[in-house]
Design a protein around this motif. Sequence first.
Motif, PDB file in Angstrom:
ATOM      1  N   VAL A 279      32.776  49.597  35.679  1.00  0.00           N
ATOM      2  CA  VAL A 279      33.674  48.743  36.450  1.00  0.00           C
ATOM      3  C   VAL A 279      33.882  47.421  35.715  1.00  0.00           C
ATOM      4  O   VAL A 279      32.918  46.757  35.328  1.00  0.00           O
ATOM      5  N   GLU A 280      35.136  47.045  35.532  1.00  0.00           N
ATOM      6  CA  GLU A 280      35.466  45.749  34.937  1.00  0.00           C
ATOM      7  C   GLU A 280      35.393  44.669  36.006  1.00  0.00           C
ATOM      8  O   GLU A 280      35.951  44.822  37.097  1.00  0.00           O
ATOM      9  N   ILE A 281      34.712  43.573  35.704  1.00  0.00           N
ATOM     10  CA  ILE A 281      34.571  42.461  36.642  1.00  0.00           C
ATOM     11  C   ILE A 281      35.430  41.296  36.169  1.00  0.00           C
ATOM     12  O   ILE A 281      35.330  40.871  35.010  1.00  0.00           O
ATOM     13  N   ARG A 282      36.278  40.789  37.056  1.00  0.00           N
ATOM     14  CA  ARG A 282      37.091  39.614  36.771  1.00  0.00           C
ATOM     15  C   ARG A 282      36.662  38.511  37.720  1.00  0.00           C
ATOM     16  O   ARG A 282      36.843  38.632  38.934  1.00  0.00           O
ATOM     17  N   GLY A 283      36.069  37.446  37.175  1.00  0.00           N
ATOM     18  CA  GLY A 283      35.425  36.470  38.038  1.00  0.00           C
ATOM     19  C   GLY A 283      35.942  35.052  37.916  1.00  0.00           C
ATOM     20  O   GLY A 283      36.641  34.697  36.957  1.00  0.00           O
ATOM     21  N   CYS A 284      35.554  34.243  38.914  1.00  0.00           N
ATOM     22  CA  CYS A 284      35.819  32.815  38.879  1.00  0.00           C
ATOM     23  C   CYS A 284      34.903  32.172  37.827  1.00  0.00           C
ATOM     24  O   CYS A 284      34.066  32.839  37.219  1.00  0.00           O
ATOM     25  N   GLU A 285      35.033  30.874  37.634  1.00  0.00           N
ATOM     26  CA  GLU A 285      34.224  30.197  36.615  1.00  0.00           C
ATOM     27  C   GLU A 285      32.731  30.356  36.891  1.00  0.00           C
ATOM     28  O   GLU A 285      31.943  30.628  35.975  1.00  0.00           O
ATOM     29  N   LYS A 286      32.317  30.205  38.130  1.00  0.00           N
ATOM     30  CA  LYS A 286      30.895  30.323  38.464  1.00  0.00           C
ATOM     31  C   LYS A 286      30.403  31.745  38.207  1.00  0.00           C
ATOM     32  O   LYS A 286      29.289  31.949  37.720  1.00  0.00           O
TER      33      LYS A 286
ATOM     34  N   LEU B 192      27.544  35.782  34.871  1.00  0.00           N
ATOM     35  CA  LEU B 192      27.733  37.080  34.211  1.00  0.00           C
ATOM     36  C   LEU B 192      28.588  36.871  32.969  1.00  0.00           C
ATOM     37  O   LEU B 192      29.828  36.880  33.042  1.00  0.00           O
ATOM     38  N   PRO B 193      27.985  36.698  31.817  1.00  0.00           N
ATOM     39  CA  PRO B 193      28.756  36.410  30.609  1.00  0.00           C
ATOM     40  C   PRO B 193      29.719  37.521  30.206  1.00  0.00           C
ATOM     41  O   PRO B 193      30.682  37.277  29.485  1.00  0.00           O
TER      42      PRO B 193
ATOM     43  N   SER C 221      37.433  41.922  41.440  1.00  0.00           N
ATOM     44  CA  SER C 221      37.411  40.476  41.250  1.00  0.00           C
ATOM     45  C   SER C 221      36.250  39.902  42.060  1.00  0.00           C
ATOM     46  O   SER C 221      35.890  40.436  43.110  1.00  0.00           O
ATOM     47  N   ALA C 222      35.653  38.835  41.534  1.00  0.00           N
ATOM     48  CA  ALA C 222      34.466  38.243  42.172  1.00  0.00           C
ATOM     49  C   ALA C 222      34.604  36.725  42.200  1.00  0.00           C
ATOM     50  O   ALA C 222      34.994  36.116  41.196  1.00  0.00           O
ATOM     51  N   LYS C 223      34.282  36.143  43.345  1.00  0.00           N
ATOM     52  CA  LYS C 223      34.403  34.698  43.500  1.00  0.00           C
ATOM     53  C   LYS C 223      33.210  34.153  44.274  1.00  0.00           C
ATOM     54  O   LYS C 223      32.815  34.716  45.306  1.00  0.00           O
TER      55      LYS C 223
END
Length: 417
Positions: free
Chosen positions: A286-293, A298-299, A319-321
């Motif tokens: 699964v590809e994770i697309r996240g906010c800055e935090k 998660l590098p 997407s994760a926020k």
Amino acid sequence: MDFSPELMTIGQKAKDAARKLAYTSTANKNKALLAMADALIAQEQEILVANQRDVEGAIQKGIKSSLVNRLTLTSEGIRQMSDSLREVVNLADPVGEGEFWTRPNGLRIQRTRVPLGVVAMIYEARPNVTVDAAALCLKSGNAVILRGGSEAIESNKVLSRVISQAAEGQGLPTACIQLLENTDRQWVQQLMKMNGYVDVIIPRGGAGLIQTVVKESTVPVIETGTGVCHAFVDQEGNLDKGVSIVFNAKTQRPGVCNALETVLIHEAVASEFLPLLGTKLRDYGVEIRGCEKTCSILPYAAKAKEEDWGTEYLDLIISAKVVKDVDEAMDHIYQYGTKHSETIITENYTTAQRFLNEVDAAAVYVNASTRFTDGGRFGFGAEIGISTQKLHARGPMGLRELTTMKYMIYGEDQIVT
């Protein structure tokens, strides 16, 4: 608009069939459903051969794997479709349900449920919808016109023929189940304008299909919505539960509307929760697309763009926020959600109740996967779709949602004075 003579014939046949189905007994409808269930099993090999042609064509066209998965039928899948027909047999027939009351002048008024009439289903590459829609329409006394996606046309041709012949063999009206075999988009454009023949259109598929039907149809539409579904992991949530629920909601069937697209994490538990979740998701592909935090924790997460928050991926992407509290989580859902299905992971009763009460969606969960938003899992048998609008139905649509009300009044020479 000029209508195709062939399409007009289909419409007239559906209208004639609906007239007879409206007063067909429950027993006869159930006999037809059982015959349809048996016919699917008997014709399994023919169905699988046709489906294989569709799958091979989809792969050659480069259709993404999650959608090919939705298109693919197996022996187990056919058995499940057959079983779903039998489940519909066991459901109460809503037609004829009602109540009586008497007015002071002696008039006896009966409000009773009756079929909608002719239902047109416009859907994409999911052959099981052909069977589910036909079953629910038939049991609720409606004729159905099916228009599936071109990717599934070979499967749909065989499925519709098998079940329609089985139904008609049990005495149901001819053409109570019809498939538009012509996949030209002009036929869809015409179908959406066939007032007087079609009583309601139900689109089921991606955002583009649904919005096109909503905007262009002159026939009334029940809007089944796209699913930008969220999970909020609260600071008082059980993190192991959270990982399990989010992973299931994202990966169990990523190409369906109740799959999870965004996870929101309380900042107090983000540094502990995200590595647990991230490792499991990454290992699954699964590809994770996240906010800055999120990206700082998660590098390997990609930086989310603004459009990611409102995207229904239907794929192994999430997407994760990180948010500061439940209020920010609910604000995010309010801004980007599609009013489909939302869940919170928390052990705090007050927070859970706030989420249940304040989040505006067709289905709102506490400590459970959004994948449960489904007519079968809710006990409705097969499902016609999941409505995200508020009129005339909302959430998973079963038999009752395919009926309307009619008033029957018994008098004894009463007149208005």
